[in-house]
Design a protein around this motif. Structure first.
Motif, PDB file in Angstrom:
ATOM      1  N   UNK A  19       0.824  -1.209   0.000  1.00 16.09           N
ATOM      2  CA  UNK A  19       0.000   0.000   0.000  1.00 16.09           C
ATOM      3  C   UNK A  19       0.859   1.260   0.000  1.00 16.09           C
ATOM      4  N   UNK A  20       2.110   1.130   0.428  1.00 15.22           N
ATOM      5  CA  UNK A  20       3.048   2.253   0.402  1.00 15.22           C
ATOM      6  C   UNK A  20       3.870   2.273  -0.888  1.00 15.22           C
ATOM      7  N   UNK A  21       3.549   1.364  -1.818  1.00 16.79           N
ATOM      8  CA  UNK A  21       4.259   1.302  -3.083  1.00 16.79           C
ATOM      9  C   UNK A  21       5.614   0.645  -2.982  1.00 16.79           C
ATOM     10  N   UNK A  22       5.815  -0.197  -1.960  1.00 16.03           N
ATOM     11  CA  UNK A  22       7.100  -0.845  -1.724  1.00 16.03           C
ATOM     12  C   UNK A  22       7.031  -2.329  -2.056  1.00 16.03           C
ATOM     13  N   UNK A  23       8.182  -2.918  -2.354  1.00 10.50           N
ATOM     14  CA  UNK A  23       8.251  -4.370  -2.469  1.00 10.50           C
ATOM     15  C   UNK A  23       8.006  -4.980  -1.094  1.00 10.50           C
ATOM     16  N   UNK A  24       7.361  -6.152  -1.023  1.00 10.65           N
ATOM     17  CA  UNK A  24       7.086  -6.742   0.299  1.00 10.65           C
ATOM     18  C   UNK A  24       8.360  -6.917   1.129  1.00 10.65           C
ATOM     19  N   UNK A  25       9.351  -7.577   0.592  1.00  8.62           N
ATOM     20  CA  UNK A  25      10.627  -7.715   1.293  1.00  8.62           C
ATOM     21  C   UNK A  25      10.523  -8.419   2.630  1.00  8.62           C
ATOM     22  N   UNK A  26       9.527  -9.285   2.805  1.00  9.39           N
ATOM     23  CA  UNK A  26       9.293  -9.982   4.070  1.00  9.39           C
ATOM     24  C   UNK A  26       9.928 -11.364   4.046  1.00  9.39           C
ATOM     25  N   UNK A  27      10.380 -11.820   5.214  1.00  9.63           N
ATOM     26  CA  UNK A  27      11.005 -13.135   5.344  1.00  9.63           C
ATOM     27  C   UNK A  27      10.617 -13.761   6.676  1.00  9.63           C
ATOM     28  N   UNK A  28      10.908 -15.055   6.816  1.00  9.79           N
ATOM     29  CA  UNK A  28      10.911 -15.689   8.132  1.00  9.79           C
ATOM     30  C   UNK A  28      12.288 -16.286   8.348  1.00  9.79           C
ATOM     31  N   UNK A  29      12.603 -16.597   9.589  1.00  5.95           N
ATOM     32  CA  UNK A  29      13.918 -17.161   9.912  1.00  5.95           C
ATOM     33  C   UNK A  29      13.746 -18.459  10.693  1.00  5.95           C
ATOM     34  N   UNK A  30      14.500 -19.467  10.279  1.00  2.88           N
ATOM     35  CA  UNK A  30      14.567 -20.717  11.057  1.00  2.88           C
ATOM     36  C   UNK A  30      15.903 -21.388  10.756  1.00  2.88           C
ATOM     37  N   UNK A  31      16.589 -21.839  11.807  1.00  3.35           N
ATOM     38  CA  UNK A  31      17.843 -22.559  11.587  1.00  3.35           C
ATOM     39  C   UNK A  31      17.675 -24.015  11.998  1.00  3.35           C
ATOM     40  N   UNK A  32      18.757 -24.786  11.871  1.00  2.00           N
ATOM     41  CA  UNK A  32      18.665 -26.223  12.119  1.00  2.00           C
ATOM     42  C   UNK A  32      18.433 -26.551  13.586  1.00  2.00           C
ATOM     43  N   UNK A  33      18.635 -25.569  14.453  1.00  2.00           N
ATOM     44  CA  UNK A  33      18.367 -25.784  15.884  1.00  2.00           C
ATOM     45  C   UNK A  33      16.935 -25.407  16.249  1.00  2.00           C
ATOM     46  N   UNK A  34      16.103 -25.127  15.218  1.00  3.28           N
ATOM     47  CA  UNK A  34      14.689 -24.787  15.376  1.00  3.28           C
ATOM     48  C   UNK A  34      14.469 -23.434  16.043  1.00  3.28           C
ATOM     49  N   UNK A  35      15.481 -22.575  16.025  1.00  2.00           N
ATOM     50  CA  UNK A  35      15.267 -21.187  16.414  1.00  2.00           C
ATOM     51  C   UNK A  35      14.510 -20.512  15.274  1.00  2.00           C
ATOM     52  N   UNK A  36      13.461 -19.798  15.598  1.00  2.00           N
ATOM     53  CA  UNK A  36      12.592 -19.287  14.550  1.00  2.00           C
ATOM     54  C   UNK A  36      12.086 -17.887  14.884  1.00  2.00           C
ATOM     55  N   UNK A  37      11.956 -17.085  13.844  1.00  2.00           N
ATOM     56  CA  UNK A  37      11.279 -15.789  13.917  1.00  2.00           C
ATOM     57  C   UNK A  37      10.153 -15.833  12.879  1.00  2.00           C
ATOM     58  N   UNK A  92      11.729 -14.502  23.492  1.00  2.00           N
ATOM     59  CA  UNK A  92      12.954 -15.300  23.456  1.00  2.00           C
ATOM     60  C   UNK A  92      13.561 -15.349  22.056  1.00  2.00           C
ATOM     61  N   UNK A  93      12.747 -15.617  21.063  1.00  2.55           N
ATOM     62  CA  UNK A  93      13.240 -15.710  19.694  1.00  2.55           C
ATOM     63  C   UNK A  93      13.774 -14.373  19.192  1.00  2.55           C
ATOM     64  N   UNK A  94      13.113 -13.280  19.568  1.00  2.00           N
ATOM     65  CA  UNK A  94      13.559 -11.950  19.158  1.00  2.00           C
ATOM     66  C   UNK A  94      14.951 -11.666  19.710  1.00  2.00           C
ATOM     67  N   UNK A  95      15.165 -11.959  20.973  1.00  2.09           N
ATOM     68  CA  UNK A  95      16.482 -11.724  21.585  1.00  2.09           C
ATOM     69  C   UNK A  95      17.549 -12.588  20.915  1.00  2.09           C
ATOM     70  N   UNK A  96      17.193 -13.825  20.598  1.00  2.25           N
ATOM     71  CA  UNK A  96      18.146 -14.721  19.940  1.00  2.25           C
ATOM     72  C   UNK A  96      18.574 -14.145  18.591  1.00  2.25           C
TER      73      UNK A  96
END
Length: 384
Positions: free
Chosen positions: A298-316, A343-347
């Motif tokens: 809506x602001x005319x920007x590319x979404x540029x969104x992601x999620x994060x997960x590593x092999x230790x199952x830490x996830x954002x 917790x995940x945010x701090x990690x």
């Protein structure tokens, strides 16, 4: 008629480009928006068989009959017309906002625009209503009602029952657009595929697993996913690939552009049923991430969104762009705040070396700005 946030971006680009192309899902309000902001333009609906035939058979006469300023609605029905728009634009280099095009098929339009209107058009995407476009009295309703009803403009404008609306929407638009874009030989398998996707919202795609359940090949699954994305039924949330020295997941997650349609596909017939359904957490996450997506486009920007997960199952759950950094966002359907939610945010902050504050989006009353994260009710997370 409710105002749309994208109106400011649309007005600005109309002063910069000779052609504006508005794409998005069926029934997301593209026609209403174009006619509202460009009331002095002529309006041509290319779903009309007579007008479509004229545009195909005699495009020169068509363009003489409907010169700029004009709105060409559902332009994907006559992509050949784009070459004639190019000619008309090139003859008037001073023209701005002369041609307003709308369309519902992303792949078809993008290919045609690349060939004919590159550098001449601004491309904007209109999704269904965002929460902060709706009346506050409505958005204060229970989250189960918001998710079940969804955010399609016509459903709200006409006060249509959600079950009826999404059944008709699926049969009229989803199936029709699918047939236009690709010959689906096994309609039952395709419907099963859609329902399985709705049940896997917020999970990484397992192409082989889906193929085995549907009874088709993994490459075919990938084609169908691309088809749904091109028709604005789903969008993908890709994994974050920055090298933090850890092996990270490679498969994207899938979310529905309209969470109300996902409810319909899951057979959820009322908000009370939704509250008890095991899919509720994923549907709540879908609603929040779709809101983040809308806030960007809506602001005319590319979404540029992601999620994060590593092999230790830490996830954002969501990484939201902020300059050269990302805001790590956790999404919880809980109505009660708990410290462990951060917790995940701090990690992620420690891992990335970023001092960028994170965000917790949930359904509680406590809203506070902490040093490491802001805490927001989902209704207020994307307010501008």
């Amino acid at each position: 008629m409710l105002d749309r946030i994208i109106e400011n971006e649309l007005k600005t680009t109309a002063d910069e480009y000779p052609v504006i192309t508005i794409i998005g899902p069926r029934q997301s309000g593209k026609t209403t928006l174009a006619r509202k902001l460009f009331q002095h333009h002529a309006y041509v609906n290319l779903e009309n068989p007579e007008l479509r035939s004229l545009a195909l058979d005699d495009p020169k006469t068509f363009m003489l009959r409907y010169p700029a300023p004009v709105v060409f609605d559902e332009i994907q029905n006559v992509p050949e017309l784009l070459s004639w728009v190019q000619v008309a634009v090139d003859e008037k280099p001073e023209l701005t906002g002369g041609y307003i095009l709308t369309g519902s098929h992303q792949l078809q339009l993008r290919e045609a625009i690349t060939q004919s209107l590159a550098g001449r058009t601004a491309l904007l995407t209109l999704f269904p209503f965002a929460l902060n476009e709706l009346e506050k009295e409505y958005t204060q309703m229970e989250r189960e009602t918001l998710i079940h009803n969804g955010f399609m403009p016509r459903l709200h404008d006409k006060n249509i029952r959600p079950g009826r609306f999404y059944r008709d929407y699926f049969q009229t638009y989803v199936e029709r657009d699918v047939r236009k874009l690709m010959a689906i030989e096994n309609q039952q398998a395709f419907e099963l595929f859609l329902k399985l996707l709705a049940g896997r919202i917020g999970h990484e795609i397992n192409y082989s697993g889906l193929a085995g359940q549907v009874g088709i090949s993994a490459p075919q699954i990938k084609k169908w996913l691309s088809l749904l994305e091109a028709s604005f039924i789903i969008f993908r949330l890709p994994p974050f690939f920055n090298n933090f020295g850890k092996r990270m997941t490679k498969s994207p997650k899938i979310y529905f552009v309209e969470v109300g349609l996902a409810c319909y596909l899951l057979g959820i017939e009322n908000p009370e049923q939704l509250e008890r359904d095991p899919a509720f957490g994923g549907l709540f996450e879908n609603m929040v991430i779709a809101e983040a997506y809308k806030s960007r486009i809506n602001a005319g920007l590319e979404p540029g969104l992601y999620f994060y997960r590593d092999r230790y199952q830490h996830e954002i759950d969501l990484l939201y762009p902020s300059g050269s950094f990302f805001i790590p966002i956790e999404i919880k359907s809980s109505r009660v705040y708990r410290g462990e939610f951060l917790k995940g945010i701090r990690y992620f902050q420690k891992l990335s070396g970023s001092k960028q504050s994170g965000m917790l989006v949930y359904d509680g009353d406590l809203e506070v700005d902490r040093e490491d994260a802001v805490i927001r009710n989902f209704r207020n997370a994307w307010r501008i």
